[in-house]
Design an enzyme around this catalytic site. Structure first.
Site, short mmCIF file in Angstrom:
data_model
loop_
_atom_site.label_atom_id
_atom_site.label_comp_id
_atom_site.label_asym_id
_atom_site.label_seq_id
_atom_site.Cartn_x
_atom_site.Cartn_y
_atom_site.Cartn_z
N CYS A 169 0.57 -1.62 0.08
CA CYS A 169 0.17 0.13 -0.34
C CYS A 169 0.79 1.30 -0.19
O CYS A 169 1.16 1.59 0.31
CB CYS A 169 -0.53 -0.15 0.93
SG CYS A 169 -1.66 1.95 1.92
N CYS A 176 -0.04 4.19 3.22
CA CYS A 176 0.14 3.06 4.02
C CYS A 176 2.58 3.52 4.17
O CYS A 176 2.75 4.33 5.37
CB CYS A 176 0.78 1.83 3.67
SG CYS A 176 -1.21 0.98 3.62
#
Length: 98
Positions: A24, A27
């Site tokens: 991600c 993230c």
């Protein structure tokens, strides 16, 4: 919920839990922000990162549908939850409000 997770969130110190995934990109952008929050707040907050791919049961239990999803716990209770990336100052304000 695992006993170790219960022990982590069952403290009088606010615990910021970051549900993330290695694949991600947001993230990855959040990781340095969390480091800055920790260095600025020190012992006022605990920050715990939970990999949703390795902890699917926990992610399901908290109905994490997107990453990053952050939650603040205190004394075992969930006080706040938000998905997405926040700035360091927004996160610090949120944590200090608890």
């Amino acid at each position: 919920m695992t006993d170790s997770f219960k022990n982590i969130i069952n403290t009088s110190t606010p615990v910021l839990v970051d549900f993330y995934a290695d694949w991600c990109d947001p993230c990855k952008a959040l990781a340095p922000v969390l480091k800055e929050v920790k260095s600025e707040m020190g012992d006022e907050v605990k920050i715990v990162k939970i990999d949703v791919d390795k902890n699917q049961n926990l992610a399901n239990q908290f109905q994490v549908r997107g990453v990053p999803t952050m939650m603040v716990f205190k004394d075992g209770k969930q006080l706040w939850r938000q998905s997405g990336v926040l700035s360091k100052n927004d996160l610090i304000r949120k944590i200090k409000s608890y």
